[in-house]
Write a protein that holds these residues in place. Structure first.
Motif, PDB file in Angstrom:
ATOM      1  N   THR A   1      43.982  46.869  39.155  1.00 34.88           N
ATOM      2  CA  THR A   1      43.654  47.120  37.828  1.00 34.88           C
ATOM      3  C   THR A   1      42.019  46.619  37.930  1.00 34.88           C
ATOM      4  N   LEU A   2      41.524  46.048  39.038  1.00 34.98           N
ATOM      5  CA  LEU A   2      40.050  45.839  38.739  1.00 34.98           C
ATOM      6  C   LEU A   2      39.258  47.221  38.677  1.00 34.98           C
ATOM      7  N   TRP A   3      39.851  48.353  39.359  1.00 34.13           N
ATOM      8  CA  TRP A   3      39.227  49.737  38.982  1.00 34.13           C
ATOM      9  C   TRP A   3      39.391  50.028  37.543  1.00 34.13           C
ATOM     10  N   LYS A   4      38.092  50.639  37.118  1.00 37.23           N
ATOM     11  CA  LYS A   4      38.115  51.121  35.550  1.00 37.23           C
ATOM     12  C   LYS A   4      37.792  52.322  35.753  1.00 37.23           C
ATOM     13  N   TYR A   5      38.691  53.357  34.832  1.00 42.16           N
ATOM     14  CA  TYR A   5      38.725  54.719  34.648  1.00 42.16           C
ATOM     15  C   TYR A   5      37.418  55.015  33.723  1.00 42.16           C
ATOM     16  N   GLN A   6      36.535  55.973  34.130  1.00 40.90           N
ATOM     17  CA  GLN A   6      35.288  56.650  33.419  1.00 40.90           C
ATOM     18  C   GLN A   6      35.713  57.958  32.956  1.00 40.90           C
ATOM     19  N   GLY A   7      36.894  58.474  33.394  1.00 41.28           N
ATOM     20  CA  GLY A   7      36.921  59.978  32.570  1.00 41.28           C
ATOM     21  C   GLY A   7      37.190  60.960  33.928  1.00 41.28           C
ATOM     22  N   VAL A   8      37.003  62.214  33.395  1.00 38.20           N
ATOM     23  CA  VAL A   8      37.073  63.202  34.379  1.00 38.20           C
ATOM     24  C   VAL A   8      35.843  63.790  34.457  1.00 38.20           C
ATOM     25  N   ALA A   9      35.359  64.067  35.747  1.00 41.87           N
ATOM     26  CA  ALA A   9      33.964  64.504  36.038  1.00 41.87           C
ATOM     27  C   ALA A   9      33.644  65.681  35.375  1.00 41.87           C
ATOM     28  N   ALA A  10      32.808  65.903  34.849  1.00 43.24           N
ATOM     29  CA  ALA A  10      32.272  67.137  33.790  1.00 43.24           C
ATOM     30  C   ALA A  10      31.538  68.282  35.065  1.00 43.24           C
ATOM     31  N   VAL A  11      31.087  67.707  36.343  1.00 39.96           N
ATOM     32  CA  VAL A  11      30.497  68.245  37.099  1.00 39.96           C
ATOM     33  C   VAL A  11      31.048  68.184  38.457  1.00 39.96           C
ATOM     34  N   ASP A  12      31.523  69.141  39.166  1.00 35.75           N
ATOM     35  CA  ASP A  12      32.216  69.029  40.442  1.00 35.75           C
ATOM     36  C   ASP A  12      31.964  70.449  41.130  1.00 35.75           C
TER      37      ASP A  12
ATOM     38  N   ASP B   1      40.785  71.081  41.454  1.00 40.01           N
ATOM     39  CA  ASP B   1      41.279  71.044  40.235  1.00 40.01           C
ATOM     40  C   ASP B   1      41.024  69.966  39.174  1.00 40.01           C
ATOM     41  N   LYS B   2      41.010  68.922  39.374  1.00 39.45           N
ATOM     42  CA  LYS B   2      40.520  67.765  38.619  1.00 39.45           C
ATOM     43  C   LYS B   2      40.000  66.602  39.287  1.00 39.45           C
ATOM     44  N   THR B   3      38.730  66.063  38.873  1.00 39.00           N
ATOM     45  CA  THR B   3      38.193  65.021  39.738  1.00 39.00           C
ATOM     46  C   THR B   3      37.883  63.790  38.587  1.00 39.00           C
ATOM     47  N   GLU B   4      38.456  62.853  39.089  1.00 38.85           N
ATOM     48  CA  GLU B   4      38.215  61.670  38.283  1.00 38.85           C
ATOM     49  C   GLU B   4      37.305  60.658  38.630  1.00 38.85           C
ATOM     50  N   VAL B   5      36.765  59.942  37.839  1.00 37.51           N
ATOM     51  CA  VAL B   5      35.619  58.792  38.117  1.00 37.51           C
ATOM     52  C   VAL B   5      36.164  57.411  37.988  1.00 37.51           C
ATOM     53  N   TRP B   6      36.136  56.652  38.877  1.00 38.03           N
ATOM     54  CA  TRP B   6      36.609  55.173  38.654  1.00 38.03           C
ATOM     55  C   TRP B   6      35.400  54.285  39.177  1.00 38.03           C
ATOM     56  N   ALA B   7      35.104  53.024  38.604  1.00 37.60           N
ATOM     57  CA  ALA B   7      34.194  52.299  39.143  1.00 37.60           C
ATOM     58  C   ALA B   7      34.630  50.720  39.160  1.00 37.60           C
ATOM     59  N   TYR B   8      34.048  50.173  40.231  1.00 36.40           N
ATOM     60  CA  TYR B   8      34.158  48.788  40.076  1.00 36.40           C
ATOM     61  C   TYR B   8      32.881  47.787  40.238  1.00 36.40           C
ATOM     62  N   GLU B   9      32.895  46.547  39.517  1.00 34.96           N
ATOM     63  CA  GLU B   9      31.819  45.824  39.832  1.00 34.96           C
ATOM     64  C   GLU B   9      32.415  44.185  40.008  1.00 34.96           C
ATOM     65  N   SER B  10      31.744  43.848  41.125  1.00 35.83           N
ATOM     66  CA  SER B  10      32.230  42.419  41.572  1.00 35.83           C
ATOM     67  C   SER B  10      31.715  41.340  40.454  1.00 35.83           C
ATOM     68  N   SER B  11      32.393  40.388  40.448  1.00 36.66           N
ATOM     69  CA  SER B  11      31.890  39.175  39.666  1.00 36.66           C
ATOM     70  C   SER B  11      30.808  38.390  40.345  1.00 36.66           C
ATOM     71  N   THR B  12      30.785  38.456  41.826  1.00 37.44           N
ATOM     72  CA  THR B  12      29.957  37.740  42.607  1.00 37.44           C
ATOM     73  C   THR B  12      28.727  38.411  43.300  1.00 37.44           C
ATOM     74  N   VAL B  13      28.919  39.769  43.461  1.00 36.35           N
ATOM     75  CA  VAL B  13      27.970  40.476  44.115  1.00 36.35           C
ATOM     76  C   VAL B  13      27.461  41.488  43.595  1.00 36.35           C
ATOM     77  N   GLN B  14      26.194  41.406  43.334  1.00 37.66           N
ATOM     78  CA  GLN B  14      25.255  42.790  42.397  1.00 37.66           C
ATOM     79  C   GLN B  14      25.429  44.010  43.303  1.00 37.66           C
ATOM     80  N   GLY B  15      25.832  44.934  42.443  1.00 37.82           N
ATOM     81  CA  GLY B  15      26.055  46.300  43.026  1.00 37.82           C
ATOM     82  C   GLY B  15      27.235  46.927  42.362  1.00 37.82           C
TER      83      GLY B  15
END
Length: 422
Positions: A211-222, A227-241
């Motif tokens: 559940t640490l991965w956060k859904y950002q939606g379906v990529a508008a450009v691929d 057929d479908k490309t999703e975008v997911w993001a993750y940010e650490s609480s201790t490491v910048q990036g």
């Protein structure tokens, strides 16, 4: 808004079943080619060769390209012929004794039992790997990347369900001390890639399904036309990036297929600019780990920047590892640290992985008015061409790769003249 170094985050396909192995130091100098005997000629050699293994330059997400960025497709019926031609190409670079040993091994294989087509393909891949390991380092550097991509594609064309079905091949190779060249067996070595990424202050991605991965939606450009490309993001609480994952869906209702088939993950440090790569290829089998919404796997169980057969840095280059269209849901800069303080460099023990100096640095005018143009390569040129034709600088008025645009045209023509395909 942060404008990133290029046009689209493609992810990294890591399209290979290969594990990185050390190349023996006992390579030999070139010797005159033996006239007889030659490796046995297969019936497929009567066909017309459509492409050679050495034509393969790059690959990602199941696609292969030549050095000019043109897509290549391997014909299943040509695989044995391609292997035969490649072995003939390597033969002159082996000593007389080495040629005799490989011919003897091939004869032993053929005499043990009548091999199936899959067994022939498997064995030929072993033989090629062993032959390459005995050539000069310069020849290994030239041919191994192409062969690794080819080898993985043969596993896709001739899938293997159980390793025990090929025990007789394993026994034969063990007797000849060549089992290390049977790449379906993972190497007995410690994988410290995650530790190395952590030491370089790169955030480590959570296991897929967390559940640490956060859904950002379906990529508008691929540009890969999934057929479908999703975008997911993750940010650490201790490491910048930040980390970005692109699950790419294969949806074929008529065949009952609705699954994630490709899933590349890239994480980049805000402070060091170092970037780490993973892809949904099993370390154990080299095969893709696929599934639907309930797909899960451990990051430690998939291939990474040290073991992937393809070179992800052929596309992921420039100031930033993430190739993003500003203003789309790939641009997560408002919530995540995706612009590094230092020009990005890949974390990989593979010598071919690098981020060369820019073709045109940020501020160099035209296309580089807003972002750096990375060093040109076949894969990167494909990204530039697709972006110029469709989305850059915007979808309303793209620059067009034909060089006709009043502001961007000269810069684009310079890139074409420098080696990018038209």
């Amino acid at each position: 808004m942060i404008v990133i170094s290029s046009v689209l985050f493609l992810g990294c396909g890591g399209d290979s079943a290969d594990d990185t192995k050390e190349i023996p130091d006992d390579v030999t100098s070139e010797q005159p080619q033996l006239e007889q005997p030659q490796l046995e000629q297969t019936p497929e050699s009567q066909l017309d060769l459509k492409m050679k293994i050495s034509d393969i330059s790059d690959g990602y997400y199941g696609l292969l390209y030549d050095a000019g960025g043109n897509e290549l497709k391997i014909d299943k019926h040509q695989v044995l012929l391609m292997q035969k031609v490649f072995m003939d190409e390597l033969n002159p670079h082996l000593s007389d004794d080495q040629q005799k040993n490989f011919i003897e091994l091939a004869n032993n294989f053929a005499d043990t039992k009548k091999p199936t087509e899959i067994e022939n393909v498997l064995f030929n891949n072993v033989l090629i790997d062993a032959m390459l390991s005995k050539t000069k380092p310069q020849l290994q550097d030239k041919y191994f990347p192409s062969f690794r991509l080819f080898r993985h594609h043969t596993h896709r064309l001739f899938p293997i369900s159980r390793l025990t079905d090929y025990q007789w091949i394993i026994d034969l190779l063990s007797q000849r001390s060549l089992l290390d060249h049977f790449i379906l067996i993972p190497p007995q070595e410690t994988d410290d890639y995650i530790d190395t990424c952590r030491e370089n202050n790169v955030p480590i991605p959570p296991d897929w399904g967390s559940t640490l991965w956060k859904y950002q939606g379906v990529a508008a450009v691929d540009f890969l036309d999934n057929d479908k490309t999703e975008v997911w993001a993750y940010e650490s609480s201790t490491v910048q990036g930040a980390c970005i994952a692109l699950p790419r869906w294969d949806i074929r209702p008529d065949e009952g297929i609705n699954e994630i088939s490709l899933l590349g993950i890239i994480c980049q440090s805000k402070t060091t600019g170092k970037a780490c790569f993973w892809d949904n290829l099993s370390k154990e089998t080299g095969l893709r780990i696929k599934g639907g919404e309930d797909l899960t796997f451990k990051i430690s169980d998939i291939k990474n920047g040290d073991s992937l057969g393809e070179n992800c840095t052929q596309c992921h280059r420039g100031k930033n590892v993430f190739l993003i269209h500003p203003g789309t849901n790939l641009d997560i800069s408002a919530d995540y640290d995706i612009d590094p303080n230092i020009r990005y460099q890949p974390v990989s023990t593979q010598a071919s992985w690098s981020n060369p100096a820019a073709y045109t640095e940020l501020g160099g005018g035209a296309c580089a008015s807003c972002h750096e143009i990375g060093a040109l390569s076949g894969g990167y040129c494909n990204i530039l061409r697709n972006g110029a034709n469709t989305t850059m600088p915007n979808t309303t008025s793209p620059a067009n790769w034909n060089g006709s645009h009043a502001f961007y045209g000269d810069h684009i023509q310079q890139m074409i003249d420098a080696g990018c395909p038209e």
